[in-house]
Design a protein around this motif. Structure first.
Motif: not given
Length: 162
Positions: A111-112, A7-8, A153-154, A84-87
């Motif tokens: 993975f979940h 999730v970006k 979430p994400g 899991n890094i934003k972007g």
């Protein structure tokens, strides 16, 4: 080559905003991509997930990992740490990516992606058959997780193989 989607817009804010990047004094000959790769490498180093043979390349919102990780667990944690890094929307393993020690034949990472309202207990119930096995998921995601209640979430989590 293996590819995982993330999730970006969720995750740790490592790169700062576009406005911050433009306001910050640019270092000579360092592109935005080089700055982001350096930030990713620093994050992996802080988590103790670096290896002398692991290399990162950034193509837009995709990180390509090449080289050899110490073992299958470390490789899976590398994937999660950068994903899991934003972007970051995608993580790819290059053809030469793998582990120094041979992985078991059935070593496909599981993975979940956390949904709103989920807990580690609920995730443990789903994948491991018992809610009270949530510490196994927590341990499988250290050092990225600092507390079992701090998931969002994400976020994508590594599920230990049973």
């Amino acid at each position: 080559m293996a590819i995982w989607d993330f999730v970006k817009d969720a995750g740790k804010s490592l790169f700062g905003s576009e406005a911050e990047a433009q306001e910050a004094p640019a270092q000579p000959a360092q592109s935005d991509t080089d700055r982001k790769v350096a930030a990713l490498k620093a994050e992996l180093s802080a988590l103790g997930l670096t290896g002398k043979d692991v290399h990162l390349k950034l193509r837009g919102d995709t990180v390509v990992i090449s080289g050899k990780a110490r073992d299958q667990e470390t490789l899976e944690k590398l994937i999660l740490a950068v994903g899991n890094i934003k972007g970051i929307a995608r993580v790819e393993l290059a053809e030469d990516a793998g582990t120094e020690t041979p992985a078991p034949a059935a070593a496909t990472p599981l993975f979940h992606t956390v949904q709103k309202g989920e807990t580690l207990s609920a995730i443990a119930q789903k994948y491991l058959g018992k809610a009270n096995r949530y510490p196994e998921i927590f341990e499988a995601n250290k050092p990225m997780l600092s507390h079992p209640d701090k998931i969002y979430p994400g976020q994508t989590l590594r599920i230990p193989q049973i």
